[in-house]
Each structure stands twice: as structure tokens, then as C-alpha cells.
Design a protein around this motif. Structure first.
Motif, PDB file in Angstrom:
ATOM      1  N   SER A  64      75.850  80.027  31.210  1.00 37.68           N
ATOM      2  CA  SER A  64      74.950  79.430  30.222  1.00 37.68           C
ATOM      3  C   SER A  64      75.170  77.924  30.152  1.00 37.68           C
ATOM      4  O   SER A  64      75.894  77.350  30.978  1.00 37.68           O
ATOM      5  CB  SER A  64      75.213  80.052  28.848  1.00 37.68           C
ATOM      6  N   THR A  65      74.571  77.308  29.137  1.00 37.99           N
ATOM      7  CA  THR A  65      74.805  75.887  28.894  1.00 37.99           C
ATOM      8  C   THR A  65      76.013  75.683  27.991  1.00 37.99           C
ATOM      9  O   THR A  65      76.625  74.621  27.995  1.00 37.99           O
ATOM     10  CB  THR A  65      73.563  75.248  28.243  1.00 37.99           C
ATOM     11  N   TRP A  66      76.360  76.720  27.229  1.00 41.05           N
ATOM     12  CA  TRP A  66      77.449  76.592  26.253  1.00 41.05           C
ATOM     13  C   TRP A  66      78.735  76.122  26.907  1.00 41.05           C
ATOM     14  O   TRP A  66      79.421  75.237  26.380  1.00 41.05           O
ATOM     15  CB  TRP A  66      77.681  77.928  25.538  1.00 41.05           C
ATOM     16  N   THR A 101      75.264  87.535  32.708  1.00 43.31           N
ATOM     17  CA  THR A 101      76.457  88.297  32.365  1.00 43.31           C
ATOM     18  C   THR A 101      76.407  89.683  32.998  1.00 43.31           C
ATOM     19  O   THR A 101      75.342  90.282  33.155  1.00 43.31           O
ATOM     20  CB  THR A 101      76.587  88.423  30.839  1.00 43.31           C
ATOM     21  N   GLY A 102      77.582  90.168  33.403  1.00 40.39           N
ATOM     22  CA  GLY A 102      77.651  91.443  34.101  1.00 40.39           C
ATOM     23  C   GLY A 102      77.695  91.300  35.600  1.00 40.39           C
ATOM     24  O   GLY A 102      77.924  92.275  36.316  1.00 40.39           O
ATOM     25  N   GLN A 103      77.490  90.085  36.104  1.00 40.64           N
ATOM     26  CA  GLN A 103      77.528  89.817  37.532  1.00 40.64           C
ATOM     27  C   GLN A 103      78.391  88.597  37.807  1.00 40.64           C
ATOM     28  O   GLN A 103      78.733  87.835  36.899  1.00 40.64           O
ATOM     29  CB  GLN A 103      76.123  89.558  38.079  1.00 40.64           C
ATOM     30  N   ILE A 104      78.733  88.424  39.058  1.00 41.60           N
ATOM     31  CA  ILE A 104      79.446  87.218  39.476  1.00 41.60           C
ATOM     32  C   ILE A 104      78.897  86.808  40.831  1.00 41.60           C
ATOM     33  O   ILE A 104      78.628  87.662  41.692  1.00 41.60           O
ATOM     34  CB  ILE A 104      80.974  87.445  39.528  1.00 41.60           C
ATOM     35  N   GLY A 105      78.688  85.514  41.020  1.00 43.24           N
ATOM     36  CA  GLY A 105      78.142  85.024  42.282  1.00 43.24           C
ATOM     37  C   GLY A 105      79.236  84.724  43.287  1.00 43.24           C
ATOM     38  O   GLY A 105      80.407  84.539  42.931  1.00 43.24           O
ATOM     39  N   LYS A 106      78.875  84.683  44.550  1.00 40.78           N
ATOM     40  CA  LYS A 106      79.825  84.279  45.581  1.00 40.78           C
ATOM     41  C   LYS A 106      80.256  82.841  45.345  1.00 40.78           C
ATOM     42  O   LYS A 106      79.465  82.012  44.905  1.00 40.78           O
ATOM     43  CB  LYS A 106      79.186  84.419  46.965  1.00 40.78           C
ATOM     44  N   PHE A 107      81.497  82.547  45.647  1.00 42.73           N
ATOM     45  CA  PHE A 107      82.052  81.219  45.409  1.00 42.73           C
ATOM     46  C   PHE A 107      81.890  80.329  46.639  1.00 42.73           C
ATOM     47  O   PHE A 107      82.307  80.706  47.747  1.00 42.73           O
ATOM     48  CB  PHE A 107      83.535  81.301  45.063  1.00 42.73           C
ATOM     49  N   TRP A 143      74.570  83.328  24.650  1.00 47.45           N
ATOM     50  CA  TRP A 143      73.671  82.239  25.061  1.00 47.45           C
ATOM     51  C   TRP A 143      73.162  82.633  26.451  1.00 47.45           C
ATOM     52  O   TRP A 143      73.711  82.214  27.464  1.00 47.45           O
ATOM     53  CB  TRP A 143      74.437  80.919  25.109  1.00 47.45           C
ATOM     54  N   PRO A 144      72.115  83.454  26.533  1.00 50.61           N
ATOM     55  CA  PRO A 144      71.662  84.002  27.821  1.00 50.61           C
ATOM     56  C   PRO A 144      71.208  82.939  28.806  1.00 50.61           C
ATOM     57  O   PRO A 144      70.838  81.823  28.434  1.00 50.61           O
ATOM     58  CB  PRO A 144      70.493  84.916  27.422  1.00 50.61           C
ATOM     59  N   LYS A 145      71.244  83.329  30.069  1.00 52.42           N
ATOM     60  CA  LYS A 145      70.800  82.446  31.147  1.00 52.42           C
ATOM     61  C   LYS A 145      69.335  82.066  30.984  1.00 52.42           C
ATOM     62  O   LYS A 145      68.948  80.919  31.200  1.00 52.42           O
ATOM     63  CB  LYS A 145      71.010  83.157  32.487  1.00 52.42           C
ATOM     64  N   GLN A 146      68.498  83.019  30.599  1.00 52.05           N
ATOM     65  CA  GLN A 146      67.064  82.778  30.458  1.00 52.05           C
ATOM     66  C   GLN A 146      66.631  82.936  29.002  1.00 52.05           C
ATOM     67  O   GLN A 146      67.240  83.680  28.239  1.00 52.05           O
ATOM     68  CB  GLN A 146      66.289  83.740  31.351  1.00 52.05           C
ATOM     69  N   GLY A 147      65.545  82.236  28.670  1.00 51.87           N
ATOM     70  CA  GLY A 147      65.012  82.328  27.314  1.00 51.87           C
ATOM     71  C   GLY A 147      65.754  81.402  26.363  1.00 51.87           C
ATOM     72  O   GLY A 147      66.807  80.847  26.684  1.00 51.87           O
TER      73      GLY A 147
END
Length: 257
Positions: free
Chosen positions: A84-86, A161-167, A193-197
Motif C-alpha cells: 500500500s501507500t501506508w 495482501t495474501g500474495q508476495i511478488g518475486k524479488f 489500506w488496500p492496493k486498489q480503491g
């Protein structure tokens, strides 16, 4: 989202936008006359603390931090989960001075971009990955030598949330070449603070700061090993705070740096 929370969210964005405009305009005229550390505190740290405070008071987004004792005295490379931005606000307020990787286009935004440019960011062109990695290596090393923390989101973009991206290995490579550790940070800010919306949910963000990790050796193999170790630690920490669904919840979407 309830009507009251909707009103609180609207008020939050209103105050955040107004404060950003006022602070950026003020910073453009005041910051050039300040030394870098004082400039960072004036331009970025103070306003980011304000943003975190507004989120707490108006949105009910509080936070708890574990692992503050793991922060080394000497600035190093921070590898943080991105949801998120937080966390951008929070980490910019916690570490000072801090230089972060951002899109070059942001520096063209009137007043906001001009203020950001005075904080020595690593402003990359994401359309040119090879050039971006070279820029990160060169400018990141310079920032570290100047006594600034370098914040990198190794996933390259916000991941729900619930996922993780490749580094990406850019952060690990920077740390290895500078002979400095990486500091891994996990959190679950995306739950509130969701990614979207623009909707926000009250709750307590769990921030976990891991032990600083030093590379074992030099060269590509040491970079890959350090990157994998940081990924493994952040992944496990995400699971421990309930922010990663399963061991195989790895998202393939990531950017170059």
C-alpha cells in the motif's frame, strides 16, 4: 464501508491533499537553504509523520512495530514488503535520511515533484530496466556513502495482501557491492489500506523488522543467496502475521528494480 468511515476517508484525503500542497510549496522555498539531513526532516519526515497520524486519528489505522532493536546504527539497504501507500509514509518517517527508488515521472509533478527532487531520490525510468539497474547501483552506492538509508521494494510494485511478488536482485546487489547488510521488513498494511480503491478499514498494522542480513562472500552467487534469504525471511514473517495465504502464493508480476 459504513457512511461514517466513508466520511472519515473523504476528510482524510482532503486534509492529506491540502497539507501536501501547503508543505510542498513551503518546502520549495525553504528546503534549498537547509543541509541535507535537516532538509529531509523538514520536507519528508515531518509530513509523513503527519500522514501516519491522520490515518490513525481519522481512519483508525494504528500500528505496532516489532524488531526495532534490529535496526543497525549505520544506514544500509532496506528491503520491504509492498502492499500500500501506508508503508511508504511510515518507513519515510522512521528512517532518516532515506533515499528511495521511484518513478522518474513523479519529479515532474509541480511542487510535489520539485520537493521530492531535493531529497536525493533514485528516480528511474521503468521502461528501461537495464539502465534502471545501473542507475540503482551507482546512485544507491552514492547515497549509502553519504549516510542515507536506501529503501527498495524488491517486488517492484504493490502486491495485494495474501500474495508476495518475486524479488528483483537490485537491492541485494547494491548491498553486496557496498559491503553492507540488507534490513528485511514485513507488514500487513494492505489489509487496512488496500492496493486498489480509496476505501480504508480500521485496524492495527503489524510491522516486523528482521535481523540485518550480511552477504556471505561477493559476486553473483552471493547476491542471489542474500536475495533468496531476504525473500524467505519476509515470506515467513508475512505468514506469521497472517498476511500470506500459503507458501505457493507467489505472484509473477514484478518490475525491474
Amino acid at each position: 464501508m459504513s457512511t461514517m468511515q466513508t466520511l472519515r476517508t473523504f476528510l482524510f484525503y482532503l486534509l492529506l491533499s491540502v497539507s501536501a500542497c501547503v508543505w510542498c510549496i513551503l518546502s520549495v522555498f525553504v528546503a534549498p537553504f537547509l543541509p541535507f539531513r535537516a532538509r529531509y526532516r523538514f520536507v519528508n519526515q515531518t509530513w509523513c509523520r503527519c500522514a501516519v497520524w491522520l490515518a490513525k486519528v481519522l481512519l483508525g489505522i494504528r500500528y505496532e512495530v516489532k524488531g526495532l532493536e534490529n535496526i543497525p546504527q549505520r544506514p544500509c539497504v532496506i528491503l520491504a514488503k509492498h502492499q500500500s501507500t501506508w508503508e511508504t509514509f511510515f518507513l519515510s518517517a522512521l528512517f532518516e535520511p532515506l533515499s528511495q527508488v521511484l518513478k522518474r515521472e513523479l519529479l515532474y509533478v509541480p511542487f510535489f515533484g520539485w520537493a521530492m527532487a531535493m531529497l536525493k531520490p533514485i528516480a528511474i525510468d521503468r521502461s528501461n530496466p537495464k539502465a534502471a539497474l545501473k542507475q540503482l547501483a551507482k546512485q544507491g552506492h552514492e547515497r549509502l556513502e553519504q549516510g542515507a538509508w536506501v529503501l527498495i521494494f524488491p517486488e517492484g510494485t504493490r502486491i495485494a495482501t495474501g500474495q508476495i511478488g518475486k524479488f528483483s536482485r537490485g537491492g541485494a546487489a547494491l548491498a553486496v557491492n557496498a559491503k553492507l547488510p540488507v534490513l528485511p521488513i514485513a507488514h500487513n498494511a494492505g489489509e487496512f489500506w488496500p492496493k486498489q480503491g480509496w476505501g480504508k478499514t480500521p485496524g492495527t498494522v503489524q510491522v516486523v523488522i528482521g535481523p540485518a542480513m550480511q552477504a556471505e562472500g561477493t559476486g553473483p552467487r552471493a547476491i542471489a543467496e542474500l536475495n533468496d534469504r531476504a525473500f524467505a525471511w519476509i515470506s515467513q514473517a508475512q505468514r506469521d502475521i497472517g498476511a500470506l495465504a500459503a507458501e505457493d502464493a507467489v505472484c509473477d508480476v514484478h518490475e525491474s528494480v
